[in-house]
Design a protein around this motif. Structure first.
Motif, PDB file in Angstrom:
ATOM      1  N   ILE A 118      75.739   6.822  54.018  1.00 27.62           N
ATOM      2  CA  ILE A 118      76.490   6.240  52.895  1.00 27.62           C
ATOM      3  C   ILE A 118      75.587   5.789  51.748  1.00 27.62           C
ATOM      4  CG2 ILE A 118      78.382   5.503  54.380  1.00 27.62           C
ATOM      5  CD1 ILE A 118      77.214   2.688  54.305  1.00 27.62           C
ATOM      6  N   MET A 119      74.252   5.932  51.930  1.00 30.14           N
ATOM      7  CA  MET A 119      73.317   5.500  50.896  1.00 30.14           C
ATOM      8  C   MET A 119      72.761   6.680  50.116  1.00 30.14           C
ATOM      9  SD  MET A 119      73.075   2.154  51.097  1.00 30.14           S
ATOM     10  CE  MET A 119      71.532   1.801  50.258  1.00 30.14           C
ATOM     11  N   GLU A 120      72.509   6.440  48.835  1.00 31.66           N
ATOM     12  CA  GLU A 120      71.769   7.380  47.995  1.00 31.66           C
ATOM     13  C   GLU A 120      70.734   6.557  47.255  1.00 31.66           C
ATOM     14  OE1 GLU A 120      72.565  11.117  44.993  1.00 31.66           O
ATOM     15  OE2 GLU A 120      74.102   9.584  45.219  1.00 31.66           O
ATOM     16  N   GLY A 121      69.497   6.628  47.728  1.00 34.78           N
ATOM     17  CA  GLY A 121      68.478   5.715  47.210  1.00 34.78           C
ATOM     18  C   GLY A 121      68.778   4.304  47.675  1.00 34.78           C
ATOM     19  N   ASP A 122      68.855   3.386  46.729  1.00 35.80           N
ATOM     20  CA  ASP A 122      69.139   1.994  47.062  1.00 35.80           C
ATOM     21  C   ASP A 122      70.608   1.626  46.881  1.00 35.80           C
ATOM     22  OD1 ASP A 122      66.449   1.494  47.615  1.00 35.80           O
ATOM     23  OD2 ASP A 122      65.999   1.024  45.514  1.00 35.80           O
TER      24      ASP A 122
ATOM     25  N   ASN B 238      76.514   5.549  48.101  1.00 37.50           N
ATOM     26  CA  ASN B 238      77.050   6.800  47.572  1.00 37.50           C
ATOM     27  C   ASN B 238      78.573   6.758  47.760  1.00 37.50           C
ATOM     28  OD1 ASN B 238      78.100   9.542  47.583  1.00 37.50           O
ATOM     29  ND2 ASN B 238      75.978  10.232  47.553  1.00 37.50           N
ATOM     30  N   GLN B 239      79.288   6.643  46.648  1.00 38.23           N
ATOM     31  CA  GLN B 239      80.738   6.467  46.721  1.00 38.23           C
ATOM     32  C   GLN B 239      81.414   7.604  47.474  1.00 38.23           C
ATOM     33  OE1 GLN B 239      82.708   5.379  43.034  1.00 38.23           O
ATOM     34  NE2 GLN B 239      84.553   6.482  43.632  1.00 38.23           N
ATOM     35  N   ARG B 240      80.969   8.813  47.222  1.00 33.91           N
ATOM     36  CA  ARG B 240      81.581   9.977  47.881  1.00 33.91           C
ATOM     37  C   ARG B 240      81.409   9.908  49.403  1.00 33.91           C
ATOM     38  NH1 ARG B 240      79.272  14.434  49.545  1.00 33.91           N
ATOM     39  NH2 ARG B 240      77.365  13.968  48.375  1.00 33.91           N
ATOM     40  N   CYS B 241      80.219   9.503  49.840  1.00 31.29           N
ATOM     41  CA  CYS B 241      79.959   9.405  51.274  1.00 31.29           C
ATOM     42  C   CYS B 241      80.705   8.232  51.897  1.00 31.29           C
ATOM     43  CB  CYS B 241      78.454   9.274  51.525  1.00 31.29           C
ATOM     44  SG  CYS B 241      77.507  10.752  51.067  1.00 31.29           S
ATOM     45  N   PHE B 242      80.763   7.116  51.140  1.00 29.05           N
ATOM     46  CA  PHE B 242      81.515   5.974  51.653  1.00 29.05           C
ATOM     47  C   PHE B 242      82.990   6.342  51.791  1.00 29.05           C
ATOM     48  CE2 PHE B 242      83.914   2.040  51.375  1.00 29.05           C
ATOM     49  CZ  PHE B 242      83.244   1.236  52.281  1.00 29.05           C
ATOM     50  N   ASP B 243      83.490   7.146  50.871  1.00 32.48           N
ATOM     51  CA  ASP B 243      84.881   7.586  50.958  1.00 32.48           C
ATOM     52  C   ASP B 243      85.132   8.368  52.246  1.00 32.48           C
ATOM     53  OD1 ASP B 243      85.422   6.378  48.573  1.00 32.48           O
ATOM     54  OD2 ASP B 243      85.479   8.224  47.386  1.00 32.48           O
ATOM     55  N   LYS B 244      84.103   9.092  52.734  1.00 33.21           N
ATOM     56  CA  LYS B 244      84.244   9.814  54.001  1.00 33.21           C
ATOM     57  C   LYS B 244      84.493   8.832  55.143  1.00 33.21           C
ATOM     58  CE  LYS B 244      81.294  13.822  52.956  1.00 33.21           C
ATOM     59  NZ  LYS B 244      80.056  14.558  53.360  1.00 33.21           N
ATOM     60  N   LEU B 245      83.772   7.713  55.087  1.00 34.40           N
ATOM     61  CA  LEU B 245      83.970   6.683  56.107  1.00 34.40           C
ATOM     62  C   LEU B 245      85.392   6.128  56.032  1.00 34.40           C
ATOM     63  CD1 LEU B 245      83.009   4.741  58.314  1.00 34.40           C
ATOM     64  CD2 LEU B 245      82.051   3.286  56.508  1.00 34.40           C
ATOM     65  N   MET B 246      85.855   5.862  54.817  1.00 32.54           N
ATOM     66  CA  MET B 246      87.208   5.338  54.645  1.00 32.54           C
ATOM     67  C   MET B 246      88.253   6.354  55.104  1.00 32.54           C
ATOM     68  SD  MET B 246      86.745   2.311  53.729  1.00 32.54           S
ATOM     69  CE  MET B 246      88.478   1.932  53.466  1.00 32.54           C
ATOM     70  N   ASP B 247      87.979   7.636  54.857  1.00 30.98           N
ATOM     71  CA  ASP B 247      88.897   8.676  55.328  1.00 30.98           C
ATOM     72  C   ASP B 247      88.985   8.669  56.853  1.00 30.98           C
ATOM     73  OD1 ASP B 247      89.444   9.497  52.765  1.00 30.98           O
ATOM     74  OD2 ASP B 247      88.017  11.178  52.788  1.00 30.98           O
TER      75      ASP B 247
END
Length: 246
Positions: free
Chosen positions: A59-63, A66-75
């Protein structure tokens, strides 16, 4: 409704992945439907337990989150079955603690799960003794501040030393007494002799094997006996915490 169990603590190496694995094994013990997620960008310890079949979601991109990856978790949370027994366990790394907490608070994620899904969110936080005690207390403080309306299960891990300050036990710490109403339950991990139980446990953790796998293994009899006893004590603590009750 399903329960999302999220393990959060800003200090690394204090037992977050251990707690995540204990939760997962506990729910498996009672045949609860289970999904496991590892979001630790540095050490995917939780995902290392093959028997738990944890998926890795970075869920991280650098520090930053990453909204797109966090959305995967929410999905994944959205797709949990509407079943009172269903559980998800999410292990988060120390590196994600601050940005994840901030992101969840800014986007009202706890409110969203409560109001827009049929599921509930339960936070878990580890506090240790020893040199890391003050850091883990600071992590707990930040969690209490970031999620003022969320129940928290507190895990006390005395492996690194007793959770005591100047002779004062944790139960008399200001952070505990002032927030006792915020804690859904407190789970005390057993204290064991490091030369016997402790070494056996370290070996099991290093191999990323579950207690059920230990019981079915060809390990020496007394090692299996000690691990079985340790697991029984932990389960008794988790039973007292009411993790299976709604």
């Amino acid at each position: 409704m399903a329960t999302v169990n999220m393990v959060l603590q800003g200090k690394g190496g204090v037992g977050k992945s251990l707690v995540a694995s204990l939760l997962a094994q506990y729910f498996i013990e009672y045949d609860y439907p289970l999904a496991c997620i590892d979001t630790d960008p540095v050490n995917t310890t939780f995902a290392g337990y093959e028997a738990l079949k944890a998926d890795v979601i970075e869920i991280m991109e650098g520090d930053n989150i990453n909204q797109r990856c966090f959305d995967k978790l929410m999905d994944r949370i959205e797709l949990l079955p509407e079943d009172d027994f269903a559980q998800m366990v999410v292990d988060n790394g120390a590196a994600t603690f601050v940005p994840l907490g901030s992101y969840m608070a800014e986007n009202d994620i706890t409110d969203y799960i409560r109001d827009e899904t049929p599921h509930r969110l339960r936070l878990h936080c580890v506090v240790t003794g020893g040199q890391a005690m003050h850091d883990t207390l600071d992590g707990l403080k930040k969690l209490l501040e970031a999620f003022p309306d969320n129940p928290i299960v507190l895990w006390l891990n005395p492996y690194f030393g007793n959770i005591v300050s100047d002779g004062i036990p944790f139960s008399d710490f200001k952070i505990y007494k002032n927030n006792i109403h915020r804690f859904e339950s407190v789970i005390q991990l057993p204290i064991k002799n490091p030369s016997t139980f402790g070494q056996d446990l370290i070996n099991v953790l290093n191999q990323r094997i579950t207690f059920r796998e230990v019981a079915e293994s060809n390990m020496p009899t007394m090692q299996r006996h000690r691990i079985k006893k340790y697991w029984a004590e932990i389960k008794a603590e988790m039973n007292k915490a009411g993790l299976l009750e709604f």
